[in-house]
Write an enzyme that holds these catalytic residues in place. Structure first.
Site, PDB file in Angstrom:
ATOM      1  N   GLU A   1      -4.513  -6.593  13.175  1.00  0.00           N
ATOM      2  CA  GLU A   1      -3.991  -6.427  11.813  1.00  0.00           C
ATOM      3  C   GLU A   1      -2.494  -6.139  11.829  1.00  0.00           C
ATOM      4  O   GLU A   1      -1.729  -6.669  11.026  1.00  0.00           O
ATOM      5  CB  GLU A   1      -4.748  -5.292  11.116  1.00  0.00           C
TER       6      GLU A   1
ATOM      7  N   ASP B   1       0.798  -1.224   0.000  1.00  0.00           N
ATOM      8  CA  ASP B   1       0.000   0.000   0.000  1.00  0.00           C
ATOM      9  C   ASP B   1       0.837   1.285   0.000  1.00  0.00           C
ATOM     10  O   ASP B   1       1.298   1.707  -1.035  1.00  0.00           O
ATOM     11  CB  ASP B   1      -0.974  -0.011   1.188  1.00  0.00           C
TER      12      ASP B   1
END
Length: 793
Positions: free
Chosen positions: A761, A531
């Site tokens: 996460e 990302d």
């Protein structure tokens, strides 16, 4: 980095004056016609080649002919927890399957819209929920912790083409809960009718299952606070609006209930029974329960008759025993001196991943030739990263999921890989996200639903295939499906290699970076999976990316081995040549190594002095916008002011020779607290980088710019174990870092699991605290492989 308050002047190209002239006609030489013809033939040939290349390598939004399912015979009829976005939902792996689901809410004492628990939602703020035993196929056991220290337990088993489940409420004293059970039809032939008693509350017919009955049996001591209420409608209800429909048809009935209840008596919500149809496609029953309750649910078919409580207990006990035996054989944690909390975390990691495997049917939406097209239909089977936040298939995540699942169930891993290969189009492209059907789309912002047909994703399925084809038992048992997978994997590899090619033969570039956006400090590279990890500051077609080069090198090694076993001699020679070329360490060094900075780096149009700063903008209400500005113009260079996860790929994918000084440089950076080392795991980017913990826009927080991600730490540990076993001068250093890093990860994740009840996460590199979405039992579940030393070096 200090913000720049002045926008640097832009360089503009101005056209020169147009010069007009009259051509001078000269006699043509005798050979000019031949040259013209040759040029024409070259142009025609080049055009034909480009057309063929386009047709072969670019998506046509036409699916390739599907491979057979590994478990084709049983999958359509067998119930499972294949609705991962739900706290408790079941279906079969068939588009014709009815959907079973459960909702619940605390009964309020006054008329108000209740807050229903149905789809997993972080906003519900539940203290914890997870499958603590589940095999993803035949049974599951889950605890859902409610507020006020209550617990709901859901156990289920499948049998033949039906299922049985048990729900147990152990809530805070004096509280009351309403539980709603429902079935929903997904195609026209399925019809429901209401029964008169809980023991035959639903019955109906479905082409897949035949005639069926759903019964609810209250256990001894469980009493309803009011008679059960039920509803049946033939209305078409959107699949993501079920709970709204239930609430609307509950709240409308409460005024009547308040009128008939004495003032000093508690209020009881009921489903609105007055609107029931004789026959329909959505059916529900509500049970008004106290703080302690237990009931069984059985979906009976012609193949599965009524199941008594003791029979359910025996089957559940047997499957639990088999699961735990298989778990211990695979991971062997019992003799490793772990704490009870660490043992619990490890089993939850696996169970919740298996209990979150999902099935979807429908179309993707794909941008192709600048138009939005439906692509499919797909019957899709996949693990998911996170039940509340990412309950869908991600291509980059899937390889990490299957690294764990294959240890318990290699057949399931192959079923999932086949499912992804069946999502391939005729060119070899695979969507990087499988957002299939209304349920999946409901969890995704609209702008992120369409997939782009030129964008790739890390081919992590080659990472798990590398392990599968080195497992003799798997190869012997599943040779048939491996042979079928080989040409599909080769097609995917070829598509990536050609369409993601860089400016030279040995380089590769992720597509999808936005070269025109000014609001981002460093334009994102979503296709890489990393990302916002910083790349060249000014995206261009001439940049090339280190991680992609390494992924393709790994894929070539796997293909060469597959070609040797399942291909022709010509295919094997071709694959071997590609492997040799793509894994050449001298070429990797030439393209990506910096002697000055002692590391491997991306290359591109880059400025080492970039910041977000306010720039005048008359169109903005504030009269300014934050934009990327530079005080030093970008030039083509290695991106050496960024060191982090991306730069570790040559080591993680074992491309560095064990005796190379480059390995020593890598190990030193990993173990340096000012670079990547923390007592909680390896951070994603060096503290020395100007991008460390930097926002990517005025509002976008950092993501892969400092936090600790478990999948990359797993890959680092796997490579450290590899180099610790290889002859060379850095064995001892590799082993020391391996042991310290492994201990740090296990300790911190177990502490956070005990504090919060979740795997997360990612983890904060300064405090170790869990961050991002939760529960995240996608690649964070690799902690189990780390604990078991099962790193497959």
């Amino acid at each position: 980095m200090a913000p720049r308050h002045r926008r640097p002047p832009r360089e503009l190209e101005t056209p020169s004056a147009t010069i007009r002239y009259e051509p001078i006609v000269e006699p043509e030489p005798w050979f000019s016609c031949s040259w013209d013809i040759a040029i024409i033939f070259l142009l025609l040939g080049g055009t034909a080649f480009a057309v063929v290349l386009h047709l072969y390598l670019y998506p046509t939004v036409d699916k390739i002919h599907p491979l057979p399912n590994v478990d084709l015979e049983n999958a359509p009829y067998t119930w499972g927890t294949y609705r991962p976005h739900m706290y408790f939902g079941l279906r079969t792996r068939s588009p014709a399957s009815p959907l079973f689901g459960m909702m619940w809410y605390e009964q309020p004492d006054t008329i108000q819209r209740p807050h229903i628990r149905h789809w997993c939602n972080q906003d519900d703020r539940l203290p914890g929920y997870y499958w603590y035993e589940a095999d993803g196929r035949t049974f599951g056991r889950q605890n859902i912790s409610e507020t006020h220290k209550g617990v709901i337990q859901t156990d289920w088993i499948n049998e033949a083409n039906g299922f049985a489940a048990r729900v147990k409420l152990n809530m805070a004293q004096g509280r009351r809960y309403n539980v709603i059970l429902y079935l929903s039809a997904q195609e026209l032939s399925t019809r429901f009718r209401l029964g008169r008693h809980l023991k035959d509350i639903f019955y109906g017919y479905n082409d897949l299952l035949g005639a069926f009955t759903l019964s609810v049996n209250l256990k001894d001591g469980t009493k309803l606070h009011s008679s059960h209420s039920a509803m049946l409608t033939d209305e078409r209800i959107q699949i993501d609006k079920y709970q709204d429909f239930i609430v609307d048809n509950t709240v409308n009935n409460t005024v009547f209930q308040q009128a008939i209840n004495p003032q000093n008596q508690p209020l009881h919500y009921l489903l609105n029974e007055k609107k029931n149809s004789d026959e329909g496609k959505f059916i529900a029953v509500q049970l008004n329960l106290g703080s302690q309750a237990e009931f069984d649910i059985v979906l009976q078919t012609e193949k599965l008759k009524a199941m008594k409580s003791e029979e359910f207990n025996n089957i559940l006990r047997g499957r639990s025993y088999n699961f735990n035996k298989k778990y211990e054989n695979a991971f062997q944690l019992s003799g490793k001196n772990y704490t009870n909390n660490q043992q619990k975390m490890a089993k939850v990691a696996l169970s919740n991943m298996l209990g979150s495997v999902g099935y979807w049917y429908g179309h993707n939406r794909v941008f192709h030739n600048n138009l939005l097209h439906p692509y499919g239909p797909h019957s899709f089977f996949s693990a998911v990263p996170s039940r509340p936040f990412f309950p869908r298939g991600f291509l980059w995540d899937e390889g990490f999921h299957q690294m764990l699942i294959r240890k318990m169930d290699p057949k399931m891993t192959l079923e999932v890989i086949v499912s992804w290969m069946n999502a391939m189009d005729t060119s070899g492209w695979i969507p990087r996200e499988m957002i299939v059907g209304t349920e999946a789309e409901a969890k995704v912002p609209a702008e992120f639903i369409p997939q782009k047909s030129d964008v790739a994703n890390p081919p992590t399925l080659f990472y798990v295939m590398d392990k599968l084809i080195h497992d003799d038992k798997t190869v012997a048992r599943y040779a048939g499906i491996l042979k079928l997978l080989y040409p599909r994997l080769e097609k995917w590899f070829t598509w990536i290699r050609v369409t993601q090619a860089g400016p030279t033969r040995s380089t590769f570039r992720w597509r999808g970076r936005n070269s025109t956006i000014l609001s981002e400090l460093n334009p994102k590279t979503l296709s890489s999976g990393l990302d916002d990890f910083p790349r060249a500051s000014h995206p261009s077609d001439n940049e090339y990316h280190l991680d992609l080069k390494c992924w393709i090198a790994l894929a070539s090694r796997v293909l060469a081995r597959l070609a040797k076993s399942y291909g022709t001699e010509v295919e094997y020679q071709k694959a071997s040549k590609a492997m040799e070329e793509l894994n050449n360490f001298d070429t990797l060094t030439k393209d990506h190594w910096s002697e000055e900075y002692q590391g491997f780096y991306d290359y591109g149009k880059h400025s080492v002095d970039v910041a977000l700063a306010p720039v005048p903008a008359a169109s903005s209400p504030r009269q300014f916008e934050y934009q990327r500005v530079t005080s030093r113009a970008p030039t083509y260079q290695l991106v050496t002011n960024v060191f982090g996860y991306n730069n570790l790929f040559p080591m993680m994918l074992k491309m560095i020779p064990s005796k190379s000084p480059a390995l020593k440089a890598m190990l030193d950076k990993i173990h340096d607290p000012e670079v990547l080392w923390t007592k909680f795991g390896l951070r994603s980017i060096s503290r020395k980088s100007p991008y460390y913990m930097a926002k990517n826009t005025e509002h976008d927080p950092p993501y892969w710019r400092g936090y600790i991600w478990i999948n990359i730490n797993y890959m680092v540990l796997s490579s450290l174990r590899h180099y610790a076993d290889q002859p060379g001068p850095y064995q001892e250093q590799s082993l020391t870092i391996f042991n310290e890093l492994r201990a740090n990860l296990i300790s911190n994740m177990a502490i956070q699991f005990q504090k919060t009840g979740f795997l997360w996460e990612n983890y904060d590199d300064r405090t170790g605290q869990g961050r991002g979405c939760h529960p995240f039992t996608g690649f964070s579940s690799l902690i189990l492989l780390i604990m078991s030393d099962n790193l497959d070096t």
